[in-house]
Design an enzyme around this catalytic site. Structure first.
Site, short mmCIF file in Angstrom:
data_model
loop_
_atom_site.label_atom_id
_atom_site.label_comp_id
_atom_site.label_asym_id
_atom_site.label_seq_id
_atom_site.Cartn_x
_atom_site.Cartn_y
_atom_site.Cartn_z
N GLU A 1 -8.99 -1.24 -1.48
CA GLU A 1 -9.42 0.18 -1.80
C GLU A 1 -10.62 0.43 -0.72
O GLU A 1 -10.69 1.65 -0.14
CB GLU A 1 -9.58 0.60 -2.99
CG GLU A 1 -8.19 0.64 -3.98
CD GLU A 1 -7.11 1.19 -3.28
OE1 GLU A 1 -7.18 2.18 -2.65
OE2 GLU A 1 -6.16 0.53 -3.56
N CYS B 1 0.81 -0.95 -0.09
CA CYS B 1 -0.07 -0.16 0.13
C CYS B 1 0.89 1.12 -0.14
O CYS B 1 1.77 1.24 0.76
CB CYS B 1 -0.87 -0.13 0.98
SG CYS B 1 -1.96 1.34 1.33
#
Length: 167
Positions: free
Chosen positions: A141, A98
């Site tokens: 997400e 990430c």
């Protein structure tokens, strides 16, 4: 519009649940373009969520089509406003990274197949089925919209989180 700075852990804004978008006005369209520009500029990103650039509204962009893991099976660039997962099937563990946790990756178990509904950039209601890497990217997400990072989903911080070698 603009490439935005990605917030990094432990910024408290990353742990905030996001508010639904009421209207697809010019301000939201600008946010969408900022998310796309930021994802593309990163070069390696397959998605960005609004809270990662400091905006606490339920908007994400996902595009796995340029990734070796998603190249063969994808829906292209998806703009998702107020997304919600309706169905989950199967289970798989993948190594995730990430941009908001730049120094680490981790093994995360997620659904293999999902049905997700959302509003697209033009204001149309959509529902798509995604599987494999694309399903994982969408789930990753969407977690950001609920104030969660992949670190919150690893089974064991000692055995399932790994320092990135090339940073």
């Amino acid at each position: 519009m603009a490439v935005k700075e990605i917030l990094t852990y432990p910024d408290p804004r990353l742990k905030t649940a996001c508010a639904p978008v009421a209207e697809l006005d010019d301000e939201v369209q600008s946010l969408i373009q900022d998310l796309i520009d930021t994802m593309v500029a990163a070069g390696h990103s397959v998605g960005v969520a609004a809270p990662q650039i400091g905006d606490c509204r339920r908007v994400v962009v996902v595009d796995v089509s340029h990734s070796k893991l998603g190249k063969e099976n994808n829906h292209g660039l998806m703009v998702m406003v107020n997304p919600e997962i309706l169905e989950r099937e199967g289970c798989e563990t993948m190594r995730e990274g990430c941009m908001s946790v730049p120094d680490f990756t981790g093994n995360v178990t997620r659904a293999q197949n999902i049905l997700v509904q959302f509003t697209d950039r033009e204001g149309r209601d959509q529902a798509i089925r995604a599987d494999g890497f694309e399903a994982v990217a969408i789930q990753h997400e969407l977690d950001h919209l609920d104030g969660m990072l992949f670190l919150d989903r690893v089974s064991n911080l000692k055995t399932d989180v790994f320092r990135r070698k090339n940073r």
